[in-house]
Design an enzyme around this catalytic site. Structure first.
Site, PDB file in Angstrom:
ATOM      1  N   LYS A 153     -16.243  -7.054  -1.475  1.00 19.81           N
ATOM      2  CA  LYS A 153     -17.641  -7.459  -1.245  1.00 19.81           C
ATOM      3  C   LYS A 153     -18.316  -7.863  -2.549  1.00 19.81           C
ATOM      4  CE  LYS A 153     -18.581  -3.489   0.666  1.00 19.81           C
ATOM      5  NZ  LYS A 153     -17.210  -2.933   0.623  1.00 19.81           N
ATOM      6  N   GLU A 195      12.883  17.526   7.008  1.00 21.25           N
ATOM      7  CA  GLU A 195      12.648  16.081   6.929  1.00 21.25           C
ATOM      8  C   GLU A 195      13.648  15.301   7.768  1.00 21.25           C
ATOM      9  OE1 GLU A 195       9.959  15.205   5.791  1.00 21.25           O
ATOM     10  OE2 GLU A 195       9.435  17.015   4.698  1.00 21.25           O
ATOM     11  N   THR A 255     -12.581  -3.939  -0.299  1.00 20.35           N
ATOM     12  CA  THR A 255     -12.194  -5.159   0.403  1.00 20.35           C
ATOM     13  C   THR A 255     -12.696  -6.427  -0.276  1.00 20.35           C
ATOM     14  OG1 THR A 255     -14.102  -4.798   1.857  1.00 20.35           O
ATOM     15  CG2 THR A 255     -11.956  -4.060   2.649  1.00 20.35           C
TER      16      THR A 255
END
Length: 654
Positions: free
Chosen positions: A227, A443, A225
């Site tokens: 830091k 699917e 993120t």
């Protein structure tokens, strides 16, 4: 040494022998030499024991009988030369060469009896020179090794003396190349950290009002993120001395080394205050003391104790700001988090839509994007992406563009990069067969239920192109960003999601029969069971009522222990929980079977189109479905959204 001597002889002596033979081509046999000595024809013999040859000088009137004719009778007589005359004074035509053996006693005796001058003249012995050179070489090698060992031992001694020194990287004026303009998507964190920079650059305006500079700032957030990027930006903006190191660099196998490094780090920081100390991954050294089975680690706890003392102890460390980063704030010691040490805890969370847009704009500065690419649409497609994920996304798109030999990055490369990151790289499509048709029905079952249910997420795409990791196909939804960011999952959304998860298994049972069911729905069943258990035990969304029946998680920061916690409910309640979970799962499977059964013709049509194209986007899929049945309008989700990523994809690894 013996080998060197032999090689030296082969290289030095052999050419000498050949040279002698070339200069004296007339060789004389040993027997003929003895006969000539008895006849008084030989004047001098020079014996070379090194080469085992003899240089024979004949009298001018007594040439060897086998090589020259007898002297003419009418030739004038000559005087007998001096036996001690130098060979150089003798005619070279009277010099012969004889190859001798090692021992020649009869030659010496015969020479003495016949008055022949016998001299021993050995050639210079090159073995001595070679031996000396070899010995010098060995001595040189030994001396070099000794010098290397002394140098290493000296380095080890210096390292031992500096064992307790701090290993922090120090920059007097941090030139990280990153400023706040390079950090996007975390505006709240930037605002709080901007005050720290102002404290360092202009402290007088805060001191005038009695404000004190914060001693520590803890950056908390998921991995990727930003830091560490924020710490670099603070250093680049503040223009003050900057110390940076990782929490694991404090800890060593020897007790006391970490504490010594902490003391040395803060000593250097105080000498260069005001300054910044950045400790990355501080949870490596800041875990709670005495936690876990068997007690804590003495070295780590002593290091933590020293860190606590240095941050807020008897000695003042004004002007030193400690910035730390971690993604595990729950394991940190409470004494480390109190005011006076880490005064501020700044949460660096996953970016929102506006944050993702800002991050994409920063990382797109050096990318050759096509004019048709809209970063706004890309930001809408990537909820849940961190800053590192978005940077990796554009990098993967650039790599795909270069591989395809294009000049600019288009939306196709970005879409493929999203699928590559979230699901996996595409593989070779399957050949037509039963397996490919079964995957298509599986699917399409997911995609059809996702489309017809009102509270389910919007379909992004469905494909039967296999992906790495054993995924044969997938149906990918466009996640509702409001639900994901807020975490407020409604009961209707959870139930429709559980029905959608059972769409693949229901399609296999309805189309092929129960005996042809495959393990392809294994991942779907696992997600279904987890959601049902959460609804029963934590969310209070079952007939048992609003009860928290799974709230006995251990509080230890070390995580789960090896001992299973005792449940705080009775055995009969545990049986009821199991019944409720099974009932929810069975209801969802029955609902999925009903939808597939009522739309059997539509299923066949969708499968044929999917087998032909191998991939359908959400818009085309919904157009086909709308021709057969009503498609609900997904409230709050625009139909024109492009593909997006979801953290837990419902695709099944067929």
């Amino acid at each position: 040494m013996a080998v060197g001597t032999v090689l030296g002889q082969g290289l030095v002596f052999s050419p000498l022998v050949l040279g002698q033979q070339q200069r004296s081509p007339e060789l004389l046999s040993y027997g003929q030499l003895l006969k000539d000595m008895e006849a008084g024809k030989v004047l001098r013999i020079e014996y070379d024991p090194m080469q085992e040859v003899a240089r024979v000088t004949y009298k001018e009137d007594g040439n060897a009988s086998d090589t020259t004719d007898s002297p003419s009778t009418d030739s004038p007589p000559t005087d007998t030369p001096n036996p001690t005359a130098s060979p150089a004074a003798v005619n070279l035509a009277n010099i012969k060469t004889v190859v001798l053996f090692a021992d020649n006693p009869e030659l010496v005796t015969l020479a003495r009896d016949n008055g022949v001058d016998f001299a021993v003249s050995p050639t210079p012995d090159s073995d001595v020179v070679l031996s000396l050179l070899a010995n010098l070489l060995v001595v040189g090698v030994i001396l070099s090794l000794v010098l290397v060992l002394l140098k290493r031992s000296g380095g080890a001694a210096n390292q031992a003396m500096n064992f307790g020194k701090s290993r922090a990287r120090f920059q007097m004026e941090a030139k990280t190349g990153v400023v706040f303009d390079d950090v996007a998507g975390i505006e709240e964190a930037k605002e709080e950290l901007q005050e720290v920079v102002t404290f360092l650059k202009q402290p007088e305006q805060f001191i005038r009002l009695g404000a004190k500079i914060p001693k520590g700032v803890l950056l908390v957030g998921p991995p990727g993120t930003g830091k560490t990027l924020l710490a670099k930006a603070i250093a680049g903006e503040a223009e003050v001395p900057f110390f940076s190191m990782s929490g694991s660099e404090f800890v060593e196998m020897f007790v006391g080394v970490g504490a010594s490094r902490v003391r040395d780090l803060f000593r250097k920081a105080k000498e260069n205050s005001p300054c910044i100390i950045f400790i990355d991954e501080i949870d490596a050294v800041g875990r709670q003391r005495g936690a876990g089975i068997g007690g804590g680690n003495d070295e780590r706890e002593q290091t933590l104790n020293q860190l606590l003392t240095e941050m807020d102890g008897f000695e003042d460390n004004s002007g030193v700001i400690v910035i730390a980063a971690t993604n595990r704030p729950d394991v940190l010691d409470s004494a480390l988090l109190r005011p006076g040490r880490f005064d501020r805890q700044v949460t660096v969370d996953l970016p929102t839509f506006q944050g993702r847009l800002g991050i994409l704009e920063v990382h797109a500065r050096d990318k050759m994007l096509d004019s048709s690419v809209s970063l706004d649409s890309v930001a809408r497609r990537t909820p849940g992406f961190s800053g590192a994920d978005l940077a990796n996304l554009l990098n993967e798109a650039a790599i795909l563009t270069a591989r395809r030999r294009k000049e600019h990055i288009t939306l196709a490369e970005i879409s493929d990069a999203i699928d590559r990151i979230t699901i996996g790289s595409s593989l070779t499509p399957l050949l037509d067969g039963k397996k490919k048709r079964l995957i298509a029905y599986h699917e399409v079952g997911h995609a059809l239920i996702m489309t017809v249910l009102e509270h389910a997420d919007l379909l992004d795409k469905v494909t039967i192109i296999p992906r790495s990791g054993g995924i044969g196909g997938f149906a990918k939804p466009v996640p509702n960003e409001e639900v994901i960011d807020s975490g407020l999952y409604s009961r209707a959304w959870l139930r429709d999601r559980m029905v959608m998860l059972m769409g693949g298994r229901a399609a296999e049972e309805v189309i092929f029969g129960r005996d042809e069911v495959t393990p392809g729905a294994m991942g779907d069943i696992r997600q279904l069971t987890n959601l049902a258990r959460e609804m029963v035990t934590r969310y209070g969304m079952s007939d048992l009522g609003p009860l928290a029946l799974n709230d006995n998680e251990p509080d230890s920061p070390m995580g789960r222990t090896w001992m299973s916690p005792r449940p705080d409910y009775s055995e009969s309640m545990a049986v009821n929980i199991d019944h409720q979970i099974r009932a929810l799962a069975q209801q969802c499977l029955n609902e999925a079977r009903r939808i597939v059964g009522e739309n059997r013709g539509l299923m066949d049509r969708l499968v044929e189109v999917l087998l032909d194209q191998e991939e359908l986007d959400g818009e085309e899929f919904r157009r086909i479905v709308a021709n057969y049945t009503a498609v609900p309008d997904k409230k709050g989700t625009p139909n024109a959204l492009l593909p997006a990523w979801i953290t837990e994809s419902p695709s099944s690894p067929l």
